[in-house]
Scaffold this motif. Structure first.
Motif, PDB file in Angstrom:
ATOM      1  N   ILE A 147      -4.906   3.389   8.158  1.00 16.77           N
ATOM      2  CA  ILE A 147      -3.556   3.655   8.651  1.00 16.77           C
ATOM      3  C   ILE A 147      -3.097   2.406   9.381  1.00 16.77           C
ATOM      4  O   ILE A 147      -3.892   1.512   9.667  1.00 16.77           O
ATOM      5  CB  ILE A 147      -3.521   4.863   9.598  1.00 16.77           C
ATOM      6  CG1 ILE A 147      -4.457   4.633  10.804  1.00 16.77           C
ATOM      7  CG2 ILE A 147      -3.909   6.143   8.846  1.00 16.77           C
ATOM      8  CD1 ILE A 147      -4.369   5.695  11.868  1.00 16.77           C
ATOM      9  N   GLY A 148      -1.813   2.305   9.668  1.00 22.72           N
ATOM     10  CA  GLY A 148      -1.376   1.115  10.382  1.00 22.72           C
ATOM     11  C   GLY A 148       0.120   0.932  10.414  1.00 22.72           C
ATOM     12  O   GLY A 148       0.903   1.865  10.193  1.00 22.72           O
ATOM     13  N   LEU A 149       0.519  -0.298  10.706  1.00 26.71           N
ATOM     14  CA  LEU A 149       1.917  -0.707  10.756  1.00 26.71           C
ATOM     15  C   LEU A 149       2.100  -1.909   9.841  1.00 26.71           C
ATOM     16  O   LEU A 149       1.281  -2.832   9.844  1.00 26.71           O
ATOM     17  CB  LEU A 149       2.323  -1.089  12.186  1.00 26.71           C
ATOM     18  CG  LEU A 149       2.176  -0.009  13.274  1.00 26.71           C
ATOM     19  CD1 LEU A 149       2.540  -0.593  14.641  1.00 26.71           C
ATOM     20  CD2 LEU A 149       3.044   1.202  12.972  1.00 26.71           C
ATOM     21  N   ASP A 150       3.171  -1.891   9.060  1.00 25.33           N
ATOM     22  CA  ASP A 150       3.516  -3.001   8.173  1.00 25.33           C
ATOM     23  C   ASP A 150       4.759  -3.672   8.727  1.00 25.33           C
ATOM     24  O   ASP A 150       5.813  -3.021   8.853  1.00 25.33           O
ATOM     25  CB  ASP A 150       3.769  -2.461   6.760  1.00 25.33           C
ATOM     26  CG  ASP A 150       3.607  -3.536   5.692  1.00 25.33           C
ATOM     27  OD1 ASP A 150       3.257  -4.667   6.042  1.00 25.33           O
ATOM     28  OD2 ASP A 150       3.828  -3.225   4.509  1.00 25.33           O
ATOM     29  N   MET A 151       4.655  -4.952   9.056  1.00 28.18           N
ATOM     30  CA  MET A 151       5.746  -5.672   9.716  1.00 28.18           C
ATOM     31  C   MET A 151       6.084  -6.944   8.956  1.00 28.18           C
ATOM     32  O   MET A 151       5.191  -7.564   8.374  1.00 28.18           O
ATOM     33  CB  MET A 151       5.351  -6.017  11.155  1.00 28.18           C
ATOM     34  CG  MET A 151       5.062  -4.809  12.016  1.00 28.18           C
ATOM     35  SD  MET A 151       4.283  -5.206  13.602  1.00 28.18           S
ATOM     36  CE  MET A 151       2.589  -5.453  13.084  1.00 28.18           C
ATOM     37  N   ALA A 152       7.352  -7.332   8.985  1.00 25.63           N
ATOM     38  CA  ALA A 152       7.743  -8.518   8.212  1.00 25.63           C
ATOM     39  C   ALA A 152       8.981  -9.170   8.797  1.00 25.63           C
ATOM     40  O   ALA A 152       9.826  -8.515   9.413  1.00 25.63           O
ATOM     41  CB  ALA A 152       8.006  -8.130   6.756  1.00 25.63           C
ATOM     42  N   VAL A 178       9.455  -3.323  11.570  1.00 20.82           N
ATOM     43  CA  VAL A 178       8.410  -2.392  11.149  1.00 20.82           C
ATOM     44  C   VAL A 178       9.018  -1.521  10.054  1.00 20.82           C
ATOM     45  O   VAL A 178       9.954  -0.760  10.303  1.00 20.82           O
ATOM     46  CB  VAL A 178       7.928  -1.520  12.318  1.00 20.82           C
ATOM     47  CG1 VAL A 178       6.938  -0.463  11.827  1.00 20.82           C
ATOM     48  CG2 VAL A 178       7.273  -2.379  13.388  1.00 20.82           C
ATOM     49  N   PHE A 179       8.491  -1.636   8.842  1.00 20.75           N
ATOM     50  CA  PHE A 179       9.097  -0.915   7.722  1.00 20.75           C
ATOM     51  C   PHE A 179       8.122   0.023   7.014  1.00 20.75           C
ATOM     52  O   PHE A 179       8.513   0.686   6.049  1.00 20.75           O
ATOM     53  CB  PHE A 179       9.703  -1.897   6.709  1.00 20.75           C
ATOM     54  CG  PHE A 179       8.728  -2.820   6.059  1.00 20.75           C
ATOM     55  CD1 PHE A 179       8.225  -2.554   4.802  1.00 20.75           C
ATOM     56  CD2 PHE A 179       8.307  -3.966   6.711  1.00 20.75           C
ATOM     57  CE1 PHE A 179       7.314  -3.405   4.203  1.00 20.75           C
ATOM     58  CE2 PHE A 179       7.398  -4.823   6.124  1.00 20.75           C
ATOM     59  CZ  PHE A 179       6.898  -4.544   4.861  1.00 20.75           C
ATOM     60  N   GLN A 180       6.876   0.088   7.490  1.00 23.15           N
ATOM     61  CA  GLN A 180       5.939   1.108   7.027  1.00 23.15           C
ATOM     62  C   GLN A 180       5.009   1.469   8.181  1.00 23.15           C
ATOM     63  O   GLN A 180       4.556   0.584   8.907  1.00 23.15           O
ATOM     64  CB  GLN A 180       5.105   0.622   5.838  1.00 23.15           C
ATOM     65  CG  GLN A 180       5.863   0.491   4.540  1.00 23.15           C
ATOM     66  CD  GLN A 180       4.937   0.350   3.336  1.00 23.15           C
ATOM     67  OE1 GLN A 180       4.623   1.309   2.648  1.00 23.15           O
ATOM     68  NE2 GLN A 180       4.509  -0.871   3.066  1.00 23.15           N
ATOM     69  N   THR A 181       4.725   2.759   8.306  1.00 17.60           N
ATOM     70  CA  THR A 181       3.825   3.230   9.358  1.00 17.60           C
ATOM     71  C   THR A 181       2.869   4.260   8.777  1.00 17.60           C
ATOM     72  O   THR A 181       3.058   4.773   7.677  1.00 17.60           O
ATOM     73  CB  THR A 181       4.599   3.890  10.511  1.00 17.60           C
ATOM     74  OG1 THR A 181       5.233   5.081  10.021  1.00 17.60           O
ATOM     75  CG2 THR A 181       5.647   2.966  11.080  1.00 17.60           C
ATOM     76  N   GLY A 182       1.848   4.555   9.567  1.00  8.64           N
ATOM     77  CA  GLY A 182       0.931   5.636   9.197  1.00  8.64           C
ATOM     78  C   GLY A 182       0.008   5.254   8.056  1.00  8.64           C
ATOM     79  O   GLY A 182      -0.527   4.151   8.031  1.00  8.64           O
ATOM     80  N   PRO A 183      -0.166   6.183   7.111  1.00 11.90           N
ATOM     81  CA  PRO A 183       0.516   7.472   7.019  1.00 11.90           C
ATOM     82  C   PRO A 183      -0.038   8.522   7.981  1.00 11.90           C
ATOM     83  O   PRO A 183      -1.207   8.477   8.344  1.00 11.90           O
ATOM     84  CB  PRO A 183       0.266   7.881   5.555  1.00 11.90           C
ATOM     85  CG  PRO A 183      -0.991   7.179   5.164  1.00 11.90           C
ATOM     86  CD  PRO A 183      -1.010   5.897   5.933  1.00 11.90           C
ATOM     87  N   ASN A 184       0.856   9.429   8.377  1.00 10.79           N
ATOM     88  CA  ASN A 184       0.504  10.604   9.192  1.00 10.79           C
ATOM     89  C   ASN A 184      -0.097  10.235  10.534  1.00 10.79           C
ATOM     90  O   ASN A 184      -1.042  10.894  10.993  1.00 10.79           O
ATOM     91  CB  ASN A 184      -0.465  11.516   8.423  1.00 10.79           C
ATOM     92  CG  ASN A 184       0.137  12.046   7.138  1.00 10.79           C
ATOM     93  OD1 ASN A 184       1.304  12.433   7.108  1.00 10.79           O
ATOM     94  ND2 ASN A 184      -0.649  12.057   6.068  1.00 10.79           N
TER      95      ASN A 184
END
Length: 873
Positions: free
Chosen positions: A307-312, A255-261
């Protein structure tokens, strides 16, 4: 009581001992130190700890479940893997190709229809929509225009739901040229379909609908996701996105991006994803934009306010976007990892109350990280700021108490010991700078002699190139200080303890600085300090602090935790970034990044450990050993084939190039330039140098940078925004034989209409291929007042760039431009326009194919014919 007992006692030193000679005390202290040969074992212990704990946990993936386990209502990796095999067999899936627009869509739609037929009708409603969408938007420095790209959209709703807020799950099925795309992102597509199948066939309902989006134009870039979020009928109801992508072929998903906020999403991950891998530090690094990657997540956030989660996936990124991104590289356990996490997250978020009104839970950023994949820690950014300042403050207070305690037992003034500590602190700042700087110096020197990325195929070289120099830099100032200090009252063990205090003070200052700057990655020095503060507090509360080297026992036990975590964290980044250095471009020395990363990891993981070699006799032998390892590694990397970066099939040199035909037309239609050649966009720092070692004839290869100063967009068919950005590094190899494009294209001026107010509208049309770029540059006394493209792009660039591609709809590219000219004279040239047409998937003529055969096996060519016409209108 003997002299030795007095030295280690917690009782005040007696007068007779205080009167002993300096030489006698130093001899006694020497007797207390361990034999020199144990120092090697001490360092080997930490190396073995890394090998025995960090590496196995980092590469750990679950066992892939088989179809025999289907009755359990769980994710079945074998079924997804079977689907992936057939998906990869289709081959490359470039937007506009038959493979992408027909074969892949038909295959995926067949899987979706099968799932739909077996869905539990009493529990769920399932709707399927095949979207064909056109549009445009500004992406980086260009207008990104798409026509007829496709999305497969599936909505799974609980029976009789009244919810109007949806969860979106996205990945893409298209590919880069030459890539079968098993990893990027076929493995994610089949995982999404298997999650859909499990949810459809299990009597476990959900509160909110879930939209599964399989988009057909991510690599173009990011066109289909834009088309969905701005135009699809279900898009306005989507509030949270789980985006799945890949820059590698297997392992865990990070998980390398979340949110935002939206810290609540991190909590959902913590409580429902069984296989942890996430860190705030990855998020902050990715969002700097320095990495050569982008994902649909940014499109959903920017244009849909999601908003959300970015996974790779990221392990084995060497095959990413090459012909080696094959099914055989994807372990079944890796698919199981993705599926387990995704299924848990989808069910949890689709049942959450937060999805009813996500804005009500927008409470700032989160700080989060996993610990070796075993535990997950998260807290809000505001709590993180308090923790950072508190830990740094407590560390500084305890250091002062330790200095006071040392002065008390040594019967000297606190000011006297404080003066020693200030000197030590200065030396530890120097040590920090050396620990960080020496590896960077090695990286700079290697690059200066054309020897960058020597570690690309042999990462073990990093130990001698960067880690050992960093350890030398960290330990040298304290070694010299401890060697030369001559205090008769403050014992050697106390001086060594103050050396560690100095390192702790440096970390505390760094922690405060990072927190003030607003970086959430400050959690790393904070938690490193915590595991120094705790043993220091224990030592101060007991007599261990005052009894020779006794304090080191507790310290060494507690240092295991930050060593394991920091080495795990930095290793994760090293594994991610080394393959990326092969596509980082020629303009920047990638070794500076890798060396700094290795140095940072060394400082964090071993900063409190390496000074302890001074507990042993003859610590100079350790320093000489580190120096010898570095010397041998530098020789190996620079003078043997081990240091050659590339290996066939596994660690290839990326080699994009075009077979170019250029024609320049003047205002009256006459041709002033007509030539052919190969246009190379070298992806890594070594550029064309490795090709000179092969049979490929590169005589005449020249930079196009000089042309960029005088000709619009250098006068070449630059493919996309990345080629434009890298144009000063691109090289041209002329060819005597004329290159004939697969078919002729031209830019037609359909009409000229005077609109009044000194404005002339020109309407253009071109029957391009499925990928084309148009460069537009008004002449000196002409400006663009309006056009059919996004209006906000006008004036952003001196040369406007329209990137165009189509999927199912292959109708002609049309656009109009309104030119303003002060004198209203439109019977003269107004602008120059370059038409760059790309025939992706075509192998070129016979000469080009023979040329390609001479490319060495360690390179992975990505090539196609392209034409470029420069017009003046």
């Amino acid at each position: 009581m003997g002299d030795k007992d007095k030295l280690i006692s917690d009782e005040p030193i007696e007068d007779d001992v205080s009167l002993a000679s300096s030489k006698k005390i130093r001899n006694q202290e020497q007797d207390l130190r361990e034999p020199w040969y144990l120092a090697t074992g001490f360092l080997l212990f930490w190396a073995l700890l890394f090998s025995a704990v960090v590496l196995p946990l980092f590469y750990s993936i679950p066992t892939g479940l088989t179809i025999e386990d289907a009755a359990k209502g769980v994710f079945i990796a074998e079924r997804a893997q079977n689907n992936l095999y057939r998906l990869a067999e289709i081959g490359t899936k470039v937007v506009g190709s038959d493979n992408n627009e027909n074969k892949t869509v038909d295959y995926l739609m067949g899987l979706v229809n099968e799932i739909q037929e077996n869905c539990l009708d009493d529990y769920f409603d399932i709707e399927v929509d095949l979207q064909e969408v056109s549009g445009s938007y500004i992406h980086w420095t260009m207008v990104n225009m798409y026509q007829g790209v496709q999305n497969i959209v599936i909505k799974l709703s609980p029976k009789n739901t009244t919810s109007t807020t949806y969860l979106l799950v996205n990945s893409h099925f298209d590919s880069k040229p030459t890539s079968p795309s098993a990893g990027d992102a076929g493995q994610m597509v089949v995982a999404i379909l298997e999650v859909l199948r499990v949810m459809c066939s299990t009597k476990q309902t959900i509160r909110h609908p879930v939209v599964f989006l399989l988009n057909g134009a991510e690599e173009n870039p990011l066109q289909a996701s834009h088309g969905f979020i701005t135009q699809h009928k279900w898009a306005k109801n989507c509030k949270v996105v789980l985006n799945l992508d890949a820059a590698g072929n297997g392992g865990s998903d990070i998980v390398f991006q979340t949110g935002p906020n939206s810290p609540w999403l991190v909590e959902k991950y913590k409580n429902n994803a069984p296989h942890y891998l996430a860190t705030t530090m990855a998020e902050e690094i990715f969002q700097t934009g320095i990495l050569p990657s982008d994902t649909d997540f940014g499109i959903f956030v920017k244009y849909g306010n999601l908003i959300g989660l970015d996974m790779a996936k990221f392990i084995n990124g060497f095959a990413y976007h090459t012909k080696y991104d094959q099914f055989s590289n994807i372990p079944r356990g890796s698919i199981q990892n993705t599926g387990d996490n995704l299924l848990g997250l989808v069910r949890s978020i689709a049942n959450s109350t937060e999805l009813d009104n996500t804005a009500a839970y927008a409470t700032g950023h989160a700080i989060f990280f996993d610990v070796l994949g075993l535990y997950f820690i998260s807290y809000t950014e505001s709590n993180g700021v308090i923790l950072n300042y508190s830990v740094a403050g407590v560390a500084l207070v305890l250091i002062f108490l330790s200095i006071w305690r040392t002065a008390s037992i040594s019967r000297v003034s606190t000011g006297h010991v404080l003066c020693w500590f200030i000197l030590i602190l200065v030396l530890q700042i120097i040590a920090f700078v050396l620990g960080l700087g020496l590896p960077i110096v090695v990286a700079y020197v290697f690059d200066k002699y054309g020897l960058s990325i020597t570690y690309f195929s042999t990462p073990v070289l990093l130990i001698g190139l960067y880690i050992c120099p960093s350890l030398l830099g960290l330990s040298l100032p304290s070694f010299i200080y401890l060697k030369l200090q001559r205090s008769e009252k403050v014992g050697f063990a106390q001086h060594l303890q103050m050396v560690l205090h100095g390192h702790a003070a440096v970390l505390a200052i760094l922690d405060i600085g990072l927190t003030v700057y607003g970086l959430r990655s400050a959690y790393v020095p904070t938690w490193t300090l915590i595991f120094y503060v705790i043993p220091l507090a224990i030592n101060l509360l007991t007599t261990l602090h005052d009894r020779g080297f006794s304090w080191t026992g507790v310290l060494k036990i507690f240092q295991v935790v930050p060593f394991l975590y920091n080495s795990y964290l930095i290793y994760c980044f090293v594994v991610t970034l080394i393959p990326m250095m092969g596509r980082f471009g020629r303009a920047t020395n990638p070794d500076l990044i890798i060396s700094a990363l290795c140095a940072l990891g060394t400082i964090l993981a071993l900063g409190f450990v390496i000074p302890l070699v001074n507990m042993f006799r003859r610590p100079s032998l350790i320093l000489l050993t580190l120096l010898a390892i570095s010397a041998v590694t530098i020789y190996t990397a620079s003078s043997t084939q081990i240091g050659f970066p590339y290996r066939p099939k596994t660690n290839v040199q990326r080699l994009p190039y075009l077979h170019v035909r250029r024609i320049f037309y003047e205002y009256d239609g006459t041709v002033v330039k007509n030539d052919s050649g190969y246009l190379f966009n070298f992806q890594d720092r070594r550029g064309p140098a490795p090709l000179k070692l092969s049979k490929l004839n590169t005589n005449g290869l020249v930079s196009i940078a000089a042309d960029c100063d005088t000709v619009m967009m250098c006068g070449f068919p630059l493919y996309d925004h990345r080629w434009v950005k890298n144009r000063l590094q691109i090289m041209w190899l002329p060819r005597e034989e004329e290159i004939i494009p697969p078919y002729e294209t031209e830019l037609e001026l359909v009409s000229k209409i005077e609109l009044g107010n000194n404005i002339m509208r020109m309407n253009f049309k071109s029957d391009t291929s499925d990928h084309a770029s148009v460069f537009i540059q008004p002449l000196e006394d002409v400006t663009i007042s309006n056009w059919s493209l996004p209006e906000s792009y006008i004036g952003q660039q001196s040369t406007s760039h329209l990137y165009f591609s189509y999927g199912k709809n292959n109708s002609a590219l049309t656009f109009s431009i309104d030119f303003y000219k002060l004198d209203g004279d439109f019977n003269v040239p107004l602008c120059q326009i370059g038409l760059s047409v790309h025939f992706i998937g075509n192998k070129g003529d016979a000469i080009s194919q023979e040329f390609a055969k001479k490319i060495p096996s360690f390179a992975a060519p990505v090539d196609w014919p392209a034409s470029y016409q420069r017009y003046i209108f």
